[in-house]
Write an enzyme that holds these catalytic residues in place. Structure first.
Site, PDB file in Angstrom:
ATOM      1  N   CYS A 138       7.398  -0.107   7.505  1.00 40.46           N
ATOM      2  CA  CYS A 138       7.228   1.342   7.615  1.00 40.46           C
ATOM      3  C   CYS A 138       7.665   1.822   8.999  1.00 40.46           C
ATOM      4  CB  CYS A 138       5.776   1.714   7.292  1.00 40.46           C
ATOM      5  SG  CYS A 138       5.530   3.473   7.031  1.00 40.46           S
ATOM      6  N   GLU A 180       1.157  -5.287   3.207  1.00 37.90           N
ATOM      7  CA  GLU A 180      -0.218  -5.590   3.632  1.00 37.90           C
ATOM      8  C   GLU A 180      -1.240  -4.778   2.831  1.00 37.90           C
ATOM      9  OE1 GLU A 180       1.743  -3.604   5.173  1.00 37.90           O
ATOM     10  OE2 GLU A 180       0.613  -1.886   5.957  1.00 37.90           O
ATOM     11  N   HIS A 227       4.554  -1.119   2.064  1.00 38.20           N
ATOM     12  CA  HIS A 227       3.486  -1.786   2.817  1.00 38.20           C
ATOM     13  C   HIS A 227       2.959  -3.024   2.091  1.00 38.20           C
ATOM     14  CE1 HIS A 227       2.680   1.235   5.970  1.00 38.20           C
ATOM     15  NE2 HIS A 227       3.067   2.120   5.062  1.00 38.20           N
TER      16      HIS A 227
END
Ligand SMILES: Nc1ncnc2c1ncn2[C@@H]1O[C@H](COP(=O)(O)OP(=O)(O)O)[C@@H](O)[C@H]1O
Ligand SMILES: [Mg+2]
Lengths: 89, 739, 239, 89
Positions: C85, C204, C202
């Site tokens: 990002c 994560e 993302h």
């Protein structure tokens, strides 16, 4: 001396400008049918100290290359330089 | 030189929004005339926004104690014990007036303000919610406000990195001129690090940290306490531009210092700026304060002490510390590139002193300043309620039940909110277990198995018909949303949005609404720990309907035991908990079909409500349910359709099971779309049926099976048979602008 | 292995990245933007956020941080650098990756699930996947529309340096379901040496079924396997 | 006739400009310590059809009031107008 410098940063002509399209369509909707195109860029007004106009221009150009524009997609130019105050820094 | 006023003129008083009698009260308390600065300061602190002069006497009705309550109303936010040594800190706040003028910045700075209230308490914000109300969406101005507000909320929350996990959105005539923007924030802190905004220790110093002070927002507090009029335009610099990046730095630095023994107190700057924050800080601690405005860093030159004291520049914070600790605290802020100035010192006696360098410019008794505003009682006797509109003369549309379902689920109030919440980062923090779109959001608490269910609710159609009753329903509905996830309601925050309380009908509605919240919270044993009151949502004589927004937090001990609102498995049974009635008063069906808001709002049996919620909680805890969804706007039919959409699976409902047979087929919209209270649509495996009936018997709640889950159609036998894809299409398009 | 996670003042995915790294059974160290020491990181993550506010252009100021000097040197030495990002935006601004990330074509911020097709397995980040694998990973950004000139795009395609492309759930071309209007539906690219990856989605946020998807975990595991030859056993992998 | 019109939209002087602050701090970090302040605004380039310069100016001014600037917090001005083509629309 203190100078006021105007810088214009705009997308390179080949890069798509969705924001410009939206503004144009918005203007059409308001009845401004004569608007053929809109491009949206940034306008920066800097107060910079320097010895003379030439030095200030050189400095601001360096700022453009390093930070103010994204060299991949944007062009920039100094639109104006004027003296704000004569006092030495 | 300070200007002594030889009696304030009407114009002087109008400028600071004080009445003549309030002024006389001030002069009497002071024993002299105030100077111009003092008058401005008193005007700000005696404004409705800061002093709660109208609502304070009424707020006393609210139940604020409970075994979980660590901090009730009175601090920047409320706090409850959620176990594991942790506190959940939360509050809701309005930013209606600024948003009406500049929707993006108004909403953005509203988010900034509520975030500060949470991290001032030492808590890390983990969730935001936004409760929004606008006029009819087909008007360009409303679209502009709506777009701007949504962008502003996202602009601030997304940048600072706190997820916006829920909220609500209504469109109604009554908000055409005064939109409502309420924002709620929830944070978590170890109980030992909970920080208070109570100054102590004469000689201690006060640091002003964060943004430089500019001329923005001067008179914001009094501005939010008067009716918006043509002249509001002239006060437009009252609009502030938020800087979420600066707030992020401020937040991280303050969180680093939460629980640090060097920090005696922490207080954010909100309404009435430096003036309001310093006065509250000292007043809570029973001491005084002396501010030197010359020491505050300015964004602009030539600012007067008056402007510095009343500026509402955003992203600023006060820290009280011992002189010996100041330097080391400043170093913490410098690490985050934050500038700080020592602007004040704590005094032993309760005075509010302002200096401009060496020159004293204000000296007021703190008690008079903070607590001295004469409170305002009822402006008149309780007016007789106008008789509810007569439905007899109003044509009933010839909609089939299927057509009605599609119209409702594709309407701005019931349609999909995805086009809004996809503009909000709702996942940052790696904790959002139930995403927006269902009932309550569910956020996991880091380092534990705990989940917090969070919801905001408030249907103003009901409060417009009956303020007390509508407020009770708002509490129950928020609780139902929390309970639908399996979480047990822990506490409530509330935002009371009303028109001009100087009108007797508005005042009595406010009175009744607070009484209603109190009654419901008492019955459900859910304390109120914080809140906010926004009055004067009234322009040119047009006021909003009374609007009560309830923010609720519930605790689920183990997130893996959560329940969601979407149907899950083919072949599951669908059941209805709660009564089957045909109450269309105040319903969305009534709005769309008849264009009115009339009749009695749905009946509420608070005792039944308690039992129904108890039943659902126990059923979820026992692992009996595959889904639970509360019946709200649009009634049973919409609740079923929503569970289908969320689960991406169809359902078949038998008419006989609804207990209506012929009546329904003959167009009794009330059964399908009526908004009777205390109801959930649940689904479960066939094997659970017997145990659920037993459980329902034990809780004495009505429970019937309606049909089954499966297929790709939404069917109510004999009257509705529509493909889920069609339902999805109209649902999805409800808020999208049609060219 | 040890992941270094860069922290600028406006970074907000740092804690999420640490959570994912630890869930995968590895060590996370936070790297402050004013420091230069990478603390022996095997892979440096530049996480999501608004590094220095990013009001002018995402990532524009961050590339000059002291930490970034070390990160650039590390990358030029073949060290693994993973921009997610805002990290992708920073890497483009720093010219460690080609192209630029501009405002989404909708002009709106977008937070939503996306499906990514793995386009190359020739990188430490994707070696654990198969070409054509679909990963469900959310995006959350306002400036993620990848743009580059035709030449650059042709080179990226020729050298198989597009790491991920946005697709529909069924794997077909994203079309109007693209979250941002990226050219060639590009969601992530690697540098010529294939040790620097930038991606807008993302991973994560996609490390646990509880949060909707665990597909992102495959990338963390892939990095670990590439670094140590054998990835550590993820915590909870047996469940 | 077709005109090219440049419009500059900038925050009113009293309004806080966080973007300008960040750019200023960024420039300082890069060593441009002579920069005293930066304000960031928008620069729009419009292609508009109209009969003459005066008419176009009036039109663009109307566009500014109605759409291009946020009248609450921004000022705008026409920075330049030049003829692009003489052909009647
Ligand atoms: N409707 C309400 N119910 C309960 N508490 C309230 C209500 N309105 C305000 N309060 C409490 O009064 C105090 C002052 O509120 P407010 O002025 O909104 O705070 P702040 O200045 O921090 O924004 C807070 O403790 C708040 O929780
Ligand atoms: Mg506060």
């Amino acid at each position: 001396m203190t100078f006021s410098v105007e810088v214009v940063v705009a997308l390179k002509p080949v890069v798509n400008d969705p924001q410009g399209l939206v503004v144009r369509d918005g203007l059409h909707r308001l009845g401004f049918s004569g608007v053929r195109s809109v491009r949206v860029g940034k306008h920066l007004e800097l107060e910079v100290e320097g010895d003379d106009e030439e030095a200030v221009r050189a400095q601001v150009e360096a700022m453009c290359e390093q930070l103010l524009r994204n060299t991949v997609i944007e062009d920039s130019r100094i639109a104006s330089v004027r003296v704000l105050s004569d006092a030495a820094a | 030189m300070t200007v002594q006023l030889a009696g304030a003129s009407d114009a002087d008083l109008a400028e600071v929004a004080l009445t003549r009698s309030e002024y006389e009260h001030l002069v009497e308390g002071l024993g002299r005339e105030p100077n111009r600065l003092e008058l401005g300061i008193v005007g700000a602190l005696w404004s409705e926004h800061c002093s709660y002069k109208t609502s304070k006497p009424l707020l006393g009705m609210l139940p604020t104690r409970g075994p979980r309550v660590l901090q009730g109303p009175g601090e920047n936010a409320g706090a409850v014990d959620i176990g594991h040594g942790l506190a959940c800190v939360f509050k809701i706040e309005s930013h209606n007036h600024p948003s009406a003028i500049e929707p993006y910045q108004g909403a953005a700075t509203g988010v900034g303000g509520i975030l500060r209230d949470i991290f001032t308490m030492g808590a890390r914000p983990i969730a935001l919610l936004d409760s929004l109300r606008f006029g009819p969406l087909d008007e360009p101005r409303q679209r502009h406000l709506f777009d701007g507000v949504v962008a502003g909320i996202g602009g601030y929350g997304n940048c600072i990195g706190v997820p916006t996990v829920g909220g609500e959105l209504y469109f109604d005539e009554s908000y055409r001129i005064n939109c409502l923007v309420n924002a709620m924030c929830v944070g978590i802190v170890e109980q030992g690090r909970l920080t208070r905004a109570t100054a102590s220790g004469p000689g201690n110093l006060v640091l002003l940290v964060g943004a430089d002070t500019g001329r923005d927002g001067i008179h914001g507090a009094s501005f939010a306490s008067v009716v918006l009029d043509a002249e509001s335009a002239a006060r437009r610099p009252a609009v502030q531009v938020g800087n979420p990046f600066l707030e992020k730095c401020l937040m991280e630095a303050c969180l680093e210092l939460a629980g640090d023994p060097r920090v005696i107190a922490m207080q954010d700057l909100g309404a009435a700026g430096l003036c309001g924050s310093t006065a509250e800080l000292a007043h809570r601690g029973g001491c005084g304060i002396e501010i030197d405005v010359a020491r505050a860093s300015r964004r602009e030159t030539g600012m007067t002490p008056y402007e510095v004291m009343l500026s509402e520049s955003q992203e600023r914070m006060l820290i009280v510390a011992k002189p010996a600790d100041v330097r080391s605290l400043q170093e913490v802020f410098e690490r985050w590139d934050l500038h700080s100035d020592v602007v004040a010192v704590i005094l032993p006696d309760q005075r509010f002193v302002v200096r401009d360098g060496a020159e004293p410019v204000c000296d007021l008794p703190l008690d008079l300043l903070v607590d001295g505003a004469p409170s305002r009682g009822a402006p008149g006797p309780r007016p007789l309620r106008a008789v509810a509109e007569d439905m007899a003369g109003i044509a009933t549309p010839s909609w089939t039940p299927e057509e009605a379902l599609l119209r409702l689920i594709g309407s701005p109030n019931l349609g999909s909110r995805a086009s809004v919440y996809r503009r909000y980062d709702h996942q940052v923090g790696d904790a959002t277990v139930i995403l927006p779109g269902g009932d309550a959001a569910l956020v996991r608490v880091d380092g534990t198995a705990l989940g917090l269910a969070i919801a905001t609710d408030g249907n103003s159609r009901y409060t417009a018909l009956d303020a007390r009753h509508g407020a009770m329903i708002a509490v129950c509905e928020a609780a139902r949303n929390v309970v639908a996830t399996g979480a047990k309601p822990a506490a409530v925050t509330n935002c009371l949005n009303f028109a001009n309380p100087e009108h007797a009908d508005v005042w009595w509605d406010l009175h009744d609404a607070i009484a209603g919240i109190a009654a419901a919270c008492t019955a459900l044993e859910i304390p109120v720990v914080s809140g906010n009151v926004s009055l004067y949502n009234d322009t040119g004589g047009t006021g909003i309907d009374p609007t009560v927004v309830i923010g609720m937090v519930g605790v689920l001990d183990d997130v893996s035991r959560r329940c969601t609102a979407g149907f899950r498995d083919e072949g599951d049974l669908v059941g209805l908990v709660g009564p089957v009635d045909a109450e269309l008063g105040g319903s969305e069906y009534q709005r769309l079909a008849h264009g009115v808001n009339a009749g009695p709002p749905p009946h509420l049996d608070i005792d039944l409500e308690r039992r129904v919620q108890g039943f659902v909680l126990e059923a979820i805890e026992s692992g009996l349910l595959h889904s639970a969804h509360d019946c709200a706007e649009g009634g049973i039919a919409i609740a079923i359709a929503e569970s289908c959409l969320l689960g991406d699976i169809g359902a078949w409902i038998g008419v006989d099971e609804l207990g209506t047979g012929e009546g329904l087929i003959n167009g009794s919209a009330g059964i399908l779309f009526g908004e009777s209270q205390s109801r959930f649509v649940i689904s479960f495996a066939r094997e659970a049926l017997v145990r659920l009936h037993e459980l329902a018997g034990r809780h004495s709640v009505p429970f019937r099976d309606l049909g089954s889950v499966g297929g790709e159609r939404v069917c109510v036998s004999g009257c509705i048979d529509v493909s889920l894809a069609d339902v999805r299409q109209v649902h999805r398009g409800a808020l999208i602008e049609r060219e | 292995m040890r992941f270094g996670i860069a922290v600028f003042p406006g970074t907000w995915s740092d804690r999420d990245c640490r959570h994912a790294v630890e869930l995968a059974g590895h060590e996370a160290v936070m790297l402050w933007h004013k420091d230069r020491d990478l603390q022996g990181s095997d892979c440096v993550i530049l996480p999501g956020g608004f590094a220095y506010g990013d009001y002018l252009r995402a990532g524009a100021v961050a590339r000059f941080a002291p930490l970034m000097e070390s990160v650039a040197a590390f990358a030029n030495n073949g060290g693994l650098v993973w921009g997610i990002c805002n990290g992708f935006q920073i890497l483009c601004e720093a010219h460690l990756l080609p192209g630029a990330l501009t405002r989404n074509s909708s002009l709106e911020f977008r937070c939503m699930p996306t499906w990514l097709r793995v386009e190359t397995v020739d990188s430490a980040f994707t070696a654990g996947c198969a070409r054509g694998d679909l990963l469900q990973v959310p995006v959350s950004h306002g400036e993620g529309r990848y743009v580059a000139d035709e030449e650059t795009l042709a080179m990226l395609e020729r050298e198989e340096r597009v790491a991920f492309r946005y697709v529909r759930r069924d794997g077909s071309s994203a079309g109007d379901e693209s979250p941002n209007g990226s050219m060639h539906d590009i969601a992530g690219v690697v540098n010529a040496r294939r040790n620097v990856l930038g991606m807008m989605p993302h991973p994560e946020r996609a490390c646990e079924q509880l949060l909707g998807s665990s597909d992102g975990m495959r990338l963390f595991e892939s990095v670990a396997t590439s670094v140590s030859g054998s990835g550590a056993m993820p915590v909870g992998a047996a469940l």
